[in-house]
Design a protein around this motif. Structure first.
Motif, short mmCIF file in Angstrom:
data_model
loop_
_atom_site.label_atom_id
_atom_site.label_comp_id
_atom_site.label_asym_id
_atom_site.label_seq_id
_atom_site.Cartn_x
_atom_site.Cartn_y
_atom_site.Cartn_z
N LEU A 61 105.48 22.36 -30.72
CA LEU A 61 106.17 23.37 -30.46
C LEU A 61 106.42 23.66 -29.19
O LEU A 61 107.50 24.26 -28.71
CB LEU A 61 105.15 24.68 -31.31
N PHE A 62 105.43 23.92 -28.22
CA PHE A 62 105.63 24.10 -26.88
C PHE A 62 106.26 22.93 -26.14
O PHE A 62 107.27 23.31 -25.14
CB PHE A 62 104.21 24.18 -26.26
N LEU A 63 106.12 21.72 -26.59
CA LEU A 63 106.92 20.48 -25.82
C LEU A 63 108.24 20.90 -26.26
O LEU A 63 109.30 20.24 -25.42
CB LEU A 63 106.18 19.10 -26.47
N SER A 64 108.91 21.05 -27.32
CA SER A 64 110.24 21.21 -27.91
C SER A 64 110.79 22.29 -27.19
O SER A 64 111.99 22.22 -26.68
CB SER A 64 110.23 21.60 -29.33
N ASN A 65 110.36 23.43 -26.84
CA ASN A 65 110.79 24.46 -26.20
C ASN A 65 110.84 23.87 -24.54
O ASN A 65 111.67 24.35 -23.79
CB ASN A 65 109.81 25.68 -26.05
N LEU A 66 109.84 23.18 -24.03
CA LEU A 66 109.96 22.70 -22.70
C LEU A 66 111.26 21.74 -22.59
O LEU A 66 111.79 21.74 -21.66
CB LEU A 66 108.69 22.09 -22.40
N LEU A 114 105.89 27.25 -19.86
CA LEU A 114 105.49 26.75 -21.19
C LEU A 114 104.32 25.51 -20.77
O LEU A 114 103.79 25.05 -21.45
CB LEU A 114 106.79 25.95 -21.59
N LEU A 115 104.45 25.31 -19.42
CA LEU A 115 103.41 24.23 -18.91
C LEU A 115 102.13 24.86 -19.04
O LEU A 115 100.99 24.07 -19.31
CB LEU A 115 103.83 23.72 -17.33
N VAL A 116 101.83 26.33 -18.87
CA VAL A 116 100.68 26.95 -18.96
C VAL A 116 100.17 27.07 -20.37
O VAL A 116 98.91 26.64 -20.65
CB VAL A 116 100.79 28.26 -18.59
#
Length: 314
Positions: A61-66, A114-116
């Motif tokens: 989920l975070f990766l898709s936003n990143l 998002l990296l955090v």
């Protein structure tokens, strides 16, 4: 923007990259390939995560936003750079310059937050594996994503509004390939102390603190893995943190050095090269480092292609 002995600035001239005219076509082709690679790589990640149910986890989920953030972040500057490389008058309207500043800050800061979130997710997964599903609940994941979007929206708006209040003299030449805040501040006729103070304070909050949180998370990950001294543990630590930290260092190192630790000895060429590293190179590398070397992503890619083949032949 009108004052005594001042003229209305309707557009700025972007000097672009310090490239020899004989090599302009070569660099144009190079940057075009880099931009297309960035778009295709990040779109592929978003589509795979969307289509494959195995990737419907907090990390992805975070990766898709990143990936979406990297795609947009690169699109803020690259199309204008490519256009200006083929233009006799590489200019940008005043309103377009402010718009570029807003979205540049928005998507740049969004990637930082998002990296955090991704670093925290890996920290929980490796250091507290038995409690992972409880800690990284769907509500927390959505909250972290929404919080990242909201905070970056207000931060970008703050700097854009402060920039809009400045007066600019007759000199409208920006020695850069995009509307960089520090370059614009040098052209302003009015007092820029408030802008510089806000850049320093907010930069510390938006850049330095996330960077330290990421370093702390990966330090805990390495410490947890190395508690069992084995070659397998060391390989796992390097695989988990090494490539991630290299991109994090590349992005944060150049940004912090350029905006929070400016030097009078920094030449325009050096600043431009540093800007290229985090605006062009990093968004292109992220798909390879975070996904295309990932076994889950490779498995998802195979499953999607298999379904496409079955659908096509049926």
């Amino acid at each position: 923007m009108i004052g005594k002995n001042q003229t209305v600035i309707s557009e700025f001239v972007l000097l672009g990259l310090p490239i020899d005219p004989d090599q302009r076509d070569l660099f144009y082709a190079l940057f075009l390939v880099v931009y297309v690679t960035t778009i295709v790589g990040n779109l592929l990640i978003i589509v795979l995560i969307r289509l494959d149910s195995h990737l419907h986890t907090p990390m992805y989920l975070f990766l898709s936003n990143l990936s979406f953030s990297d795609l947009c972040f690169s699109s803020v500057t690259m199309p204008k750079l490519l256009q200006n490389m083929q233009s006799q008058v590489p200019s940008i309207p005043y309103a377009g310059c402010l718009t570029q500043i807003y979205f540049f800050l928005f998507f740049g800061d969004l990637g930082s937050f998002l990296l955090v979130a991704m670093a925290y997710d890996r920290y929980v997964a490796i250091c507290f594996p038995l409690h992972y599903t409880t800690i990284m609940s769907p509500k927390l994941c959505v909250f972290l994503v929404v919080l990242s979007w909201v905070l970056t929206m207000f931060h970008a708006m703050l700097h854009t509004l402060l920039m809009a209040r400045l007066w600019f003299c007759a000199d409208n030449t920006i020695p850069h390939f995009f509307c960089d805040m520090s370059a614009l501040l040098k052209l302003a006729c009015s007092d820029t102390q408030v802008n510089e103070l806000v850049i320093f304070i907010m930069g510390g909050l938006v850049l330095v603190i996330p960077f330290l949180l990421i370093i702390m998370s990966y330090a805990q990950i390495v410490s947890s893995i190395l508690k069992v001294p084995s070659a397998r543990g060391i390989r796992k630590a390097c695989s988990t943190c090494g490539s991630h930290l290299s991109v994090v260092s590349l992005f944060y190192g150049t940004v912090i050095g350029l905006y929070l630790c400016p030097s009078m000895n920094n030449s325009t060429v050096k600043e431009t090269v540093m800007a290229v590293m985090y605006t062009v190179v990093t968004p292109m590398l992220n798909p390879f480092i975070y996904s295309l070397r990932n076994r889950d992503m490779k498995g998802a890619l195979r499953r999607v292609f298999c379904r496409m083949k079955i659908t096509f032949f049926v």
